[in-house]
Scaffold this active site. Structure first.
Site, PDB file in Angstrom:
ATOM      1  N   ASP A  56       0.824  -1.209   0.000  1.00 28.87           N
ATOM      2  CA  ASP A  56       0.000   0.000   0.000  1.00 28.87           C
ATOM      3  C   ASP A  56       0.864   1.268   0.000  1.00 28.87           C
ATOM      4  O   ASP A  56       0.416   2.344   0.406  1.00 28.87           O
ATOM      5  CB  ASP A  56      -0.957   0.006   1.192  1.00 28.87           C
ATOM      6  CG  ASP A  56      -0.216  -0.031   2.526  1.00 28.87           C
ATOM      7  OD1 ASP A  56       1.012  -0.221   2.511  1.00 28.87           O
ATOM      8  OD2 ASP A  56      -0.863   0.132   3.579  1.00 28.87           O
ATOM      9  N   ASP A 291      19.527  19.304 -17.710  1.00 27.86           N
ATOM     10  CA  ASP A 291      20.092  18.074 -18.283  1.00 27.86           C
ATOM     11  C   ASP A 291      21.547  18.352 -18.643  1.00 27.86           C
ATOM     12  O   ASP A 291      21.825  19.036 -19.629  1.00 27.86           O
ATOM     13  CB  ASP A 291      19.277  17.686 -19.523  1.00 27.86           C
ATOM     14  CG  ASP A 291      19.658  16.332 -20.102  1.00 27.86           C
ATOM     15  OD1 ASP A 291      20.559  15.679 -19.552  1.00 27.86           O
ATOM     16  OD2 ASP A 291      19.046  15.940 -21.112  1.00 27.86           O
ATOM     17  N   HIS A 382      12.842  15.233 -22.044  1.00 26.44           N
ATOM     18  CA  HIS A 382      12.641  15.186 -23.490  1.00 26.44           C
ATOM     19  C   HIS A 382      11.302  15.868 -23.724  1.00 26.44           C
ATOM     20  O   HIS A 382      10.252  15.236 -23.713  1.00 26.44           O
ATOM     21  CB  HIS A 382      12.653  13.740 -24.003  1.00 26.44           C
ATOM     22  CG  HIS A 382      14.018  13.159 -24.070  1.00 26.44           C
ATOM     23  ND1 HIS A 382      14.688  12.922 -25.245  1.00 26.44           N
ATOM     24  CD2 HIS A 382      14.888  12.796 -23.096  1.00 26.44           C
ATOM     25  CE1 HIS A 382      15.879  12.422 -24.992  1.00 26.44           C
ATOM     26  NE2 HIS A 382      16.026  12.341 -23.689  1.00 26.44           N
ATOM     27  N   GLU A 408      24.517  17.872 -27.066  1.00 24.49           N
ATOM     28  CA  GLU A 408      25.185  16.770 -26.392  1.00 24.49           C
ATOM     29  C   GLU A 408      25.855  15.777 -27.351  1.00 24.49           C
ATOM     30  O   GLU A 408      25.487  14.600 -27.389  1.00 24.49           O
ATOM     31  CB  GLU A 408      24.190  16.029 -25.509  1.00 24.49           C
ATOM     32  CG  GLU A 408      22.891  15.626 -26.201  1.00 24.49           C
ATOM     33  CD  GLU A 408      21.964  14.863 -25.280  1.00 24.49           C
ATOM     34  OE1 GLU A 408      22.421  13.899 -24.634  1.00 24.49           O
ATOM     35  OE2 GLU A 408      20.772  15.220 -25.211  1.00 24.49           O
ATOM     36  N   GLU A 432      27.323  17.760 -22.461  1.00 25.75           N
ATOM     37  CA  GLU A 432      25.948  18.234 -22.712  1.00 25.75           C
ATOM     38  C   GLU A 432      25.658  19.493 -21.912  1.00 25.75           C
ATOM     39  O   GLU A 432      25.950  19.582 -20.726  1.00 25.75           O
ATOM     40  CB  GLU A 432      24.957  17.145 -22.320  1.00 25.75           C
ATOM     41  CG  GLU A 432      23.501  17.534 -22.471  1.00 25.75           C
ATOM     42  CD  GLU A 432      22.562  16.421 -22.067  1.00 25.75           C
ATOM     43  OE1 GLU A 432      21.388  16.453 -22.463  1.00 25.75           O
ATOM     44  OE2 GLU A 432      23.010  15.497 -21.335  1.00 25.75           O
TER      45      GLU A 432
END
Length: 464
Positions: A56, A291, A382, A408, A432
């Site tokens: 639960d 990112d 994304h 990147e 990146e």
């Protein structure tokens, strides 16, 4: 600017922007949908439901991003309804009622709910009602309109309900189908989300700053013998310490040859002196993602071979960033990156007896970089928005001021790849950054995160 300037101001149920911002977004979407049809319509958006982790115990809930974009509200089991009927455009919210009982699942167990009574004032919607009444409310609406907007395929349990409701409405009409058109509002909504406003850019800049500081902490914590997960914990601790609500995606912390697995997620191996560590990680701050990928020498210094590969990737990334400007095709940064990488593959002796033109024409670089250079970034790592023109799917969209995309490029020389000179095998490099397209060019939102070899080595320091 510190994160305190951007903390939620209105309510524990709301943020990061004002109710007026979310109201304006809803009105804009209603206008966009009105351009698609001359008839009355209703559009529905579901927040999502809690998912069971075990027994639960539930996973932490985060509302679906389209719903968040239109409401700023993140409670499970909530339906946003946008209506355009008889020339009147307005929004309604179906949500869970308050429950102060001692029963499992109540507020006593799970925390305070907004409730129907406070929803109109807090969220700026025109009406609110109990989610348990949604079936009767939807059936009544479908008797009034010939068109609905619902994103089939995203929430299968609701697809079944809408199919049943539509069928019932068409049966009761006793003539032509009552519901004559079913559309997907995500087409217009995702184009809205693709262009960030000044408010969104401010939040994304802070998300990039926090992520950068997390990577810097990871650099400082590196030493041979530590485990990948230890470095991940240092990085993610810094995210939370600085105000991020969570990671934007599962952190990739990949030592040595693990860096050649693009979505490596195990994060369990011990770090070895002489190897590199690739970290691909970002945070979520006020519902917006960052990112970043960086590569660090575990023992504090890049070897000559590692530095050679790294510098070619860095050159390609800088070329790609320079290509980010309004009016350029979305593919322009990628094309700039692979052109430099092609030169690098020749200079490193990996591809022999081939010209740059041959490598580009036959995409020979794909063996060593099997991914694209960019994706949209925003509320989702994304993010939404098309990459090709609607009227010409073979033609890339052009960058606009307010777009945010990642840059990147990478090179991955697996240790078992015999096409690669031995000194480079087991080296995986990706660099990146998050880049905002501006009216005059671009801004690197993750610029605080070092990427020059000298700057990285200064932070990592000698570990031997």
């Amino acid at each position: 600017m510190g994160n305190s300037d951007l903390m939620q101001k209105n309510s524990p149920f709301f943020g990061p922007f004002s109710a007026a911002t979310y109201r304006q977004r809803r009105h804009q979407l209603l206008k966009e949908l009105s351009r698609q049809t001359s008839s009355d319509f209703v559009a529905f958006f579901w927040s999502g439901s809690e998912l069971i982790r075990n027994n639960d115990n539930h996973y932490a809930f985060r509302a679906q991003s389209d719903f968040l974009y239109l409401t700023g509200f993140s409670e499970p089991d909530t339906m946003l309804i946008l209506q355009s009927i008889n020339g009147r455009k307005f929004s309604r919210l179906a949500l869970r009622p308050r429950d102060l009982s001692a029963n499992r699942g109540s507020e006593v167990w799970e925390g305070e709910r907004l409730g129907v009574e406070r929803a109109v004032k807090t969220l700026g919607v025109e009406e609110a009602f109990d989610i348990h009444q949604v079936s009767s409310e939807v059936e009544a609406l479908l008797a009034k309109v010939p068109q609905i907007f619902w994103s089939f395929g995203e929430f299968p349990e609701w697809d079944l309900k809408f199919t049943r409701w539509i069928g019932k409405a068409n049966t009761l009409s006793r003539g032509l189908p009552r519901i004559q058109a079913i559309g997907d509002a995500r087409i217009q909504l995702h184009e809205m989300r693709r262009v960030k406003t000044a408010e969104e850019i401010k939040v994304m800049r802070e998300s990039g700053r926090i992520a950068s500081l997390g990577h810097i902490r990871a650099m400082k914590s590196l030493r041979p013998g530590r485990f990948e997960y230890e470095i991940a914990s240092e990085l993610e601790r810094e995210f939370k310490k600085l105000g991020a609500s969570d990671v934007a995606y599962g952190s990739i912390v990949a030592g040595g040859n693990n860096a050649c697995t693009l979505h490596y997620k195990t994060n369990r191996e011990r770090l070895k002196s002489g190897d590199l560590l690739l970290i691909d990680a970002g945070c979520e701050f006020e519902t917006y993602a960052s990112d970043i990928t960086r590569v660090y020498p575990i023992a504090g210094k890049f070897s000559p071979a590692q530095a050679e590969v790294y510098n070619w990737v860095l050159k390609s990334q800088l070329a790609a960033i320079a290509a980010c400007r309004p009016g350029a095709q979305f593919t322009a940064p990628h094309e700039a990156a692979v052109k430099v990488l092609a030169k690098g593959l020749i200079a490193l002796g990996v591809i022999k007896r081939k010209s740059v033109g041959d490598i580009l024409k036959h995409k020979l670089w794909r063996r060593y970089m099997p991914h694209g250079t960019s994706h949209w970034l925003g509320m989702d790592v994304h993010d939404t928005g098309t990459y090709t023109e609607e009227k010409n799917p073979m033609k890339p969209v052009r960058l606009r001021a307010g777009n945010v995309l990642t840059i990147e490029p990478g090179i991955y020389f697996r240790k078992d790849d015999k096409s690669v000179p031995p000194k480079y095998r087991g080296i995986g490099i990706r660099i990146e950054d998050d880049v905002l397209v501006t009216t005059r060019g671009h801004e690197v939102l993750t610029a605080p995160c070092p990427k020059k070899i000298s700057d990285i080595e200064a932070l990592c320091g000698p570990k031997m």
